[in-house]
Enzyme design. Structure first.
Site, PDB file in Angstrom:
ATOM      1  N   ARG A 144     -10.258  -6.245  12.748  1.00 51.09           N
ATOM      2  CA  ARG A 144     -10.783  -6.425  11.398  1.00 51.09           C
ATOM      3  C   ARG A 144     -11.510  -7.753  11.355  1.00 51.09           C
ATOM      4  O   ARG A 144     -11.166  -8.678  12.090  1.00 51.09           O
ATOM      5  CB  ARG A 144      -9.619  -6.508  10.402  1.00 51.09           C
ATOM      6  CG  ARG A 144      -9.105  -5.196   9.917  1.00 51.09           C
ATOM      7  CD  ARG A 144      -8.056  -5.398   8.836  1.00 51.09           C
ATOM      8  NE  ARG A 144      -6.973  -6.276   9.221  1.00 51.09           N
ATOM      9  CZ  ARG A 144      -6.844  -7.529   8.797  1.00 51.09           C
ATOM     10  NH1 ARG A 144      -7.739  -8.068   7.978  1.00 51.09           N
ATOM     11  NH2 ARG A 144      -5.823  -8.255   9.171  1.00 51.09           N
ATOM     12  N   ARG A 157       0.812  -1.218   0.000  1.00 52.64           N
ATOM     13  CA  ARG A 157       0.000   0.000   0.000  1.00 52.64           C
ATOM     14  C   ARG A 157       0.842   1.262   0.000  1.00 52.64           C
ATOM     15  O   ARG A 157       1.913   1.302   0.604  1.00 52.64           O
ATOM     16  CB  ARG A 157      -0.887   0.036   1.242  1.00 52.64           C
ATOM     17  CG  ARG A 157      -1.929  -1.007   1.178  1.00 52.64           C
ATOM     18  CD  ARG A 157      -2.953  -0.919   2.283  1.00 52.64           C
ATOM     19  NE  ARG A 157      -3.713  -2.149   2.311  1.00 52.64           N
ATOM     20  CZ  ARG A 157      -4.549  -2.538   1.364  1.00 52.64           C
ATOM     21  NH1 ARG A 157      -4.788  -1.762   0.316  1.00 52.64           N
ATOM     22  NH2 ARG A 157      -5.181  -3.696   1.444  1.00 52.64           N
ATOM     23  N   LEU A 213      -1.383  -4.859  17.345  1.00 56.94           N
ATOM     24  CA  LEU A 213      -1.084  -3.507  17.821  1.00 56.94           C
ATOM     25  C   LEU A 213      -2.162  -2.983  18.746  1.00 56.94           C
ATOM     26  O   LEU A 213      -1.912  -2.114  19.578  1.00 56.94           O
ATOM     27  CB  LEU A 213      -0.917  -2.564  16.624  1.00 56.94           C
ATOM     28  CG  LEU A 213       0.280  -2.894  15.731  1.00 56.94           C
ATOM     29  CD1 LEU A 213       0.340  -1.944  14.550  1.00 56.94           C
ATOM     30  CD2 LEU A 213       1.580  -2.829  16.524  1.00 56.94           C
ATOM     31  N   VAL A 214      -3.389  -3.528  18.606  1.00 57.86           N
ATOM     32  CA  VAL A 214      -4.497  -3.025  19.413  1.00 57.86           C
ATOM     33  C   VAL A 214      -4.157  -3.122  20.904  1.00 57.86           C
ATOM     34  O   VAL A 214      -4.368  -2.176  21.673  1.00 57.86           O
ATOM     35  CB  VAL A 214      -5.801  -3.784  19.069  1.00 57.86           C
ATOM     36  CG1 VAL A 214      -6.897  -3.459  20.060  1.00 57.86           C
ATOM     37  CG2 VAL A 214      -6.256  -3.426  17.658  1.00 57.86           C
ATOM     38  N   GLY A 251      -1.249   5.334  10.041  1.00 55.53           N
ATOM     39  CA  GLY A 251      -0.751   4.059  10.575  1.00 55.53           C
ATOM     40  C   GLY A 251       0.659   4.163  11.129  1.00 55.53           C
ATOM     41  O   GLY A 251       1.405   5.098  10.817  1.00 55.53           O
ATOM     42  N   LYS A 291      -1.294  -3.081  22.342  1.00 50.83           N
ATOM     43  CA  LYS A 291      -0.264  -2.106  22.729  1.00 50.83           C
ATOM     44  C   LYS A 291      -0.877  -0.705  22.806  1.00 50.83           C
ATOM     45  O   LYS A 291      -0.530   0.085  23.681  1.00 50.83           O
ATOM     46  CB  LYS A 291       0.891  -2.136  21.729  1.00 50.83           C
ATOM     47  CG  LYS A 291       1.715  -3.416  21.817  1.00 50.83           C
ATOM     48  CD  LYS A 291       3.001  -3.325  21.015  1.00 50.83           C
ATOM     49  CE  LYS A 291       3.888  -4.547  21.308  1.00 50.83           C
ATOM     50  NZ  LYS A 291       5.161  -4.486  20.609  1.00 50.83           N
ATOM     51  N   GLU A 292      -1.785  -0.441  21.869  1.00 51.65           N
ATOM     52  CA  GLU A 292      -2.449   0.866  21.880  1.00 51.65           C
ATOM     53  C   GLU A 292      -3.297   1.029  23.150  1.00 51.65           C
ATOM     54  O   GLU A 292      -3.334   2.105  23.751  1.00 51.65           O
ATOM     55  CB  GLU A 292      -3.336   1.020  20.631  1.00 51.65           C
ATOM     56  CG  GLU A 292      -2.529   1.090  19.341  1.00 51.65           C
ATOM     57  CD  GLU A 292      -3.363   0.943  18.074  1.00 51.65           C
ATOM     58  OE1 GLU A 292      -2.781   0.971  16.987  1.00 51.65           O
ATOM     59  OE2 GLU A 292      -4.607   0.785  18.177  1.00 51.65           O
ATOM     60  N   ASP A 334      44.785 -29.066   6.608  1.00 48.67           N
ATOM     61  CA  ASP A 334      43.593 -29.908   6.598  1.00 48.67           C
ATOM     62  C   ASP A 334      43.766 -30.880   5.419  1.00 48.67           C
ATOM     63  O   ASP A 334      44.556 -30.619   4.501  1.00 48.67           O
ATOM     64  CB  ASP A 334      42.365 -28.989   6.401  1.00 48.67           C
ATOM     65  CG  ASP A 334      41.138 -29.742   5.961  1.00 48.67           C
ATOM     66  OD1 ASP A 334      40.808 -30.733   6.619  1.00 48.67           O
ATOM     67  OD2 ASP A 334      40.515 -29.337   4.950  1.00 48.67           O
ATOM     68  N   ASP A 363       6.693  -6.945   4.055  1.00 46.68           N
ATOM     69  CA  ASP A 363       5.647  -7.946   4.184  1.00 46.68           C
ATOM     70  C   ASP A 363       5.478  -9.017   3.105  1.00 46.68           C
ATOM     71  O   ASP A 363       6.167  -9.030   2.098  1.00 46.68           O
ATOM     72  CB  ASP A 363       4.315  -7.244   4.447  1.00 46.68           C
ATOM     73  CG  ASP A 363       3.554  -7.932   5.567  1.00 46.68           C
ATOM     74  OD1 ASP A 363       4.024  -8.961   6.041  1.00 46.68           O
ATOM     75  OD2 ASP A 363       2.483  -7.432   5.959  1.00 46.68           O
TER      76      ASP A 363
HETATM   77  C1  GDG Z   1      -0.816  -6.801  10.640  1.00 43.27           C
HETATM   78  C2  GDG Z   1      -0.616  -8.087  11.430  1.00 43.27           C
HETATM   79  C3  GDG Z   1       0.703  -6.807  13.101  1.00 43.27           C
HETATM   80  C4  GDG Z   1      -8.455  -1.125  13.656  1.00 43.27           C
HETATM   81  N1  GDG Z   1      -9.713  -0.775  13.597  1.00 43.27           N
HETATM   82  C5  GDG Z   1      -9.773   0.566  13.591  1.00 43.27           C
HETATM   83  C6  GDG Z   1      -8.481   1.042  13.675  1.00 43.27           C
HETATM   84  N2  GDG Z   1      -7.675  -0.020  13.705  1.00 43.27           N
HETATM   85  C7  GDG Z   1      -6.210   0.035  13.781  1.00 43.27           C
HETATM   86  C8  GDG Z   1      -5.725  -0.332  15.151  1.00 43.27           C
HETATM   87  C9  GDG Z   1      -4.347  -0.842  14.843  1.00 43.27           C
HETATM   88  C10 GDG Z   1      -4.491  -1.466  13.463  1.00 43.27           C
HETATM   89  O1  GDG Z   1      -5.656  -0.932  12.889  1.00 43.27           O
HETATM   90  C11 GDG Z   1      -4.646  -2.985  13.531  1.00 43.27           C
HETATM   91  O2  GDG Z   1      -3.407  -3.534  13.737  1.00 43.27           O
HETATM   92  P1  GDG Z   1      -3.154  -5.032  14.228  1.00 43.27           P
HETATM   93  O3  GDG Z   1      -1.751  -5.196  14.546  1.00 43.27           O
HETATM   94  O4  GDG Z   1      -4.001  -5.291  15.412  1.00 43.27           O
HETATM   95  O5  GDG Z   1      -3.655  -5.988  13.047  1.00 43.27           O
HETATM   96  P2  GDG Z   1      -3.486  -6.135  11.418  1.00 43.27           P
HETATM   97  O6  GDG Z   1      -4.198  -5.074  10.702  1.00 43.27           O
HETATM   98  O7  GDG Z   1      -3.929  -7.514  11.129  1.00 43.27           O
HETATM   99  O8  GDG Z   1      -1.907  -5.976  11.090  1.00 43.27           O
HETATM  100  C12 GDG Z   1      -0.453  -7.763  12.897  1.00 43.27           C
HETATM  101  C13 GDG Z   1       0.578  -5.614  12.179  1.00 43.27           C
HETATM  102  O9  GDG Z   1       0.401  -6.014  10.832  1.00 43.27           O
HETATM  103  C14 GDG Z   1       1.829  -4.724  12.252  1.00 43.27           C
HETATM  104  O10 GDG Z   1       2.975  -5.412  11.915  1.00 43.27           O
HETATM  105  O11 GDG Z   1       0.691  -6.362  14.432  1.00 43.27           O
HETATM  106  O12 GDG Z   1      -0.241  -8.937  13.632  1.00 43.27           O
HETATM  107  O13 GDG Z   1      -1.711  -8.968  11.234  1.00 43.27           O
HETATM  108  O14 GDG Z   1      -3.407   0.202  14.770  1.00 43.27           O
HETATM  109  O15 GDG Z   1      -5.755   0.804  15.938  1.00 43.27           O
HETATM  110  N3  GDG Z   1      -8.201   2.362  13.715  1.00 43.27           N
HETATM  111  C15 GDG Z   1      -9.243   3.230  13.673  1.00 43.27           C
HETATM  112  N4  GDG Z   1     -10.505   2.797  13.561  1.00 43.27           N
HETATM  113  C16 GDG Z   1     -10.822   1.514  13.529  1.00 43.27           C
HETATM  114  O16 GDG Z   1     -12.013   1.166  13.424  1.00 43.27           O
HETATM  115  N5  GDG Z   1      -8.981   4.522  13.713  1.00 43.27           N
END
Ligand code: GDG
Length: 742
Positions: free
Chosen positions: A288, A19, A391-392, A38, A394-395, A513, A155
């Protein structure tokens, strides 16, 4: 954390990801760019200096190559840059993108890496499209790449790209980061042979390869060993002309941003609204729509909680936000309707007119709403059945400036390795989820605070900026390590230098050797015989010098060849020694033999299943030879498996080492090796010239152990601790003749 030095700021940063860093919106009068917020986007911005962070690459705009779903025509003549990024769109024909992105990436690699092999579809057209698309990204890169640019590939959509870059631009530094779990070999091997080879080769085209956790690193290293036969030493893979570093870099988030959002008026408003609407305790989850996120099992766990702890009815609300994703795909639609039904069933069963246990929303949230919910909730329930990092969670922790709230986290998320203070659960275990919810609801505030503080300081310390900086530091440090390891092939000048030193010295010791150094490597080890000429030369040296033949061979073989020469012979990698003039072999140390009883049967099983491979029992070691195997490629794979099994099987107390040698896997006691044996001999005399030559991995011990003044020569171009190299065994005779000639 180590900051990068000034020299590293020379190149531009080029990111290649599926992307682009901004959404391109077509408007009546041209286009508008909306930069993504992001983690990756802000993290890489810190590398060029974003005010808060010192730059570590050239301050130029970041070049970003990514797929564009706008057509070439739509973007023609448009400027695709803002103050930070310059985008270079890759146009992929729709049918190719379908097979590439939806197909190979999301229908095969994604399910396989998330341990859903039953969802994986293997289709030749997918792989073809994957190659084609990677090629399109490469072509775009070719249009812009400059000497000194550092390319960072992101990725699973671009696994073939690093090798393409390496082949054409060997001097550019390339990094690769894998954002999803790298699976265990049992899953990875499900990929057709050609595909998995291309993938592994593609990835190790990079200088530094990053994963989220050590487990993924281990799995990847195993894949490299099994598929390509390259072993590793710690985190390094030694290829013939370079090294690749494979390491874990747990991705993180912008801690400060989430922490300070707590006081943002918009966020506070959202928090208040949520608290007012939901008077109960709040459990929150957001992800997601994806089968890897464990949404259904989370619901089953919550249902169990309601069933077992009725005292919590009407006192708790579970806000579950699912963000629409891939819902045009049938499997996702099916999953969604199952979620809808399960929520309906639970709410109907436990809810009443005043209370709805699950508040389910299928939509995305604004950032303020999201952090509002993070900070309003008492529990974050994050239960993926497999997640690269997540990341959720950690956030959630970072946004809890108030240090309140409990994180319940799946052990299957990469983040669990860092967030041990969370309540760690098995996402498939309903009871475990139910009990943890209860535990979290009952957790005293002081306990919540204690756990939160530790997790927060960890994320604060290693935020997304530290993550990028760490990755880039590794790329530059590797360059320095490369520098140290770069092979120096002996030229006329180098040879003359050794010759002069040889001729000016009086008391010399020379280590040779055998296989691959004095004798050529041949298919049948019994036929690897030193030529008359080389032997004559060795005997000439032996007149004036202490000559040591040092080999992994057994003493009988070496005796037969060299007994008539006045040389020391060291057999079995230093375990057995026969001094010049003596006929007696001395065992290097107290030696217990009984360890062989457990290892030999394993090797024999491997030999039985691999026609042509044989087990050799030496006096002090066991060797599994496969140079003579009928099918060399199959045998190489079996050898990799054997090494892996032995590594897992052999306990440290046994003090055994496994040598992954040249077409041989050998197990022996760790206490002796060619290095210890050579060193011991050097210490017996006052030598003013020391030289050691060898081609095998086992000769590295010798190169390392000998004093700095020694002339150490590696035969072949494999990276080595030796000071210089000869290109091949054929050059050995010429080299030795020159040293000796007046
Ligand atoms: C891949 C890997 C790895 C989600 N919904 C909303 C929203 N989000 C944001 C979250 C978070 C991000 O999207 C999701 O990140 P994750 O890490 O949880 O999951 P993936 O998208 O599957 O990401 C994963 C990542 O890459 C990084 O390397 O951690 O394991 O699968 O930042 O906050 N943000 C907003 N609205 C939403 O409805 N604003």
């Amino acid at each position: 954390m180590k900051e990068l030095n000034d020299d590293s700021k020379s190149g531009r940063l080029v990111i290649v990801a599926y992307r682009l860093p901004f959404k391109i919106v077509k408007e009546e009068k041209g286009i508008s760019l909306f930069q993504n917020s992001g983690g990756l986007v802000s993290a890489v911005l810190s590398l060029v200096g974003d005010g808060a962070h010192d730059p570590v690459v050239s301050g130029d705009k970041i070049q970003w190559i990514g797929y564009s779903d706008n057509s070439k025509e739509e973007l023609a003549g448009q400027s695709l840059e803002n103050e930070s990024f310059k985008a270079h769109p890759v146009f992929i024909p729709e049918d190719v993108n379908e097979n590439y992105y939806e197909g190979f990436c999301n229908d095969l690699i994604w399910p396989l890496c998330h341990y859903f092999p039953s969802h994986a579809r293997f289709d030749d057209a997918y792989f073809q499209a994957y190659e084609e698309a990677n090629q399109l990204f490469f072509q775009k890169l070719e249009e812009i790449i400059q000497p000194g640019d550092i390319v960072w590939v992101q990725d699973y959509q671009l696994m073939l790209l690093p090798q393409m870059i390496r082949a054409k631009y060997p001097d550019n530094k390339v990094g690769f980061f894998f954002h999803i779990p790298f699976p265990s070999y049992e899953l990875f091997r499900m990929l057709p042979v050609k595909w998995r080879k291309a993938i592994v080769e593609g990835i190790i085209g990079a200088d530094v390869v990053g994963f989220h956790t050590n487990d993924y690193v281990e799995y990847f290293l195993k894949a490299v060993r099994m598929v390509l036969g390259h072993g590793n030493k710690l985190h390094y893979i030694n290829l013939s002309n370079r090294i690749v570093k494979i390491d874990s870099f747990p991705i993180s988030i912008d801690f400060k941003k989430f922490n300070s959002a707590f006081d943002d008026p918009e966020v506070s408003k959202e928090r208040l609204v949520a608290r007012k609407m939901l008077k109960e305790k709040i459990i929150f989850s957001v992800d997601r729509l994806d089968y890897s996120k464990g949404i259904l099992h989370r619901l089953y766990g919550f249902e169990k909680f309601l069933e077992q702890f009725p005292e919590w009815h009407e006192r708790v609300a579970f806000v579950m936000v699912v963000v629409p994703s891939r819902d045009t795909i049938e499997m996702y639609q099916h999953m969604k309707s199952e979620i809808d039904q399960t929520v309906g069933r639970i709410n109907a069963h436990y809810g009443n007119i005043n209370w709805q246990p699950i508040i389910y929303q299928y939509r995305s949230m604004s950032y303020q709403e999201l952090v509002g919910m993070y900070t309003a909730s008492d529990i974050a329930l994050i239960t993926p059945v497999r997640d690269g990092m997540n990341l959720v969670c950690k956030e959630y922790v970072a946004s809890r400036k108030d240090c309140q709230g409990v994180l319940i986290l799946s052990e299957m998320a990469g983040a669990a390795a860092e967030l041990g203070e969370a309540l760690i659960i098995n996402p498939l275990d309903k009871q475990n989820i139910a009990d943890s919810i209860k535990l979290a609801l009952d957790m005293p505030v002081e306990e919540q605070e204690k756990r939160m503080k530790v997790m927060r300081s960890r994320i604060r310390e290693y935020d997304v900026f530290a993550w990028t900086n760490d990755f880039f530091t590794q790329i530059t440090m590797l360059e320095q390590e490369h520098e140290k390891l770069r092979q120096v092939f002996l030229t006329e000048k180098g040879i003359n230098k050794i010759k002069n030193a040889y001729q000016e010295s009086k008391n010399r010791i020379l280590f040779f050797d055998y296989d691959g150094t004095l004798a050529p490597i041949v298919a049948d080890p019994a036929k690897a015989i030193v030529t008359k000429e080389v032997k004559a030369l060795i005997s000439k040296f032996a007149v004036s010098d202490t000559v040591v033949i040092i080999s992994g061979r057994d003493r009988h073989f070496l005796s037969e060849l060299f007994l008539d020469l006045p040389v020391h012979i060291i057999a079995e990698h230093g375990a057995l020694i026969k001094a010049k003039g003596s006929t007696e072999w001395i065992l290097n140390e107290d030696y217990e033999e009984n360890w062989k009883e457990t290892i030999k049967p394993i090797m024999e099983v491997y030999a039985k299943r691999c026609p042509g491979a044989v087990v050799e029992e030496k006096e002090t070691s066991l060797a599994w030879h496969y140079r003579t195997a009928d099918d060399r490629e199959y045998a190489t794979r079996r050898a990799q498996e054997l090494v892996w099994q032995l590594k897992n099987y052999i306990q440290p107390e046994l003090n055994l080492q496994i040598i992954d040698g040249n077409k041989v896997v050998e197990v022996k006691k760790t206490a002796f090796n060619k290095g210890t044996a050579a060193k011991a001999l050097v210490e017996t005399g006052d030598f003013d010239f020391i030289m050691a030559m060898g081609d095998d991995k086992t000769d590295e011990d010798m190169f390392i152990e000998l004093p700095d003044t020694a002339y150490t020569i590696k035969v072949g171009d494999v990276l080595s601790a030796a000071k210089s190299h000869l290109r091949s065994q054929e050059e050995v005779f010429m080299f030795l003749s020159k040293i000796m000639s007046k």
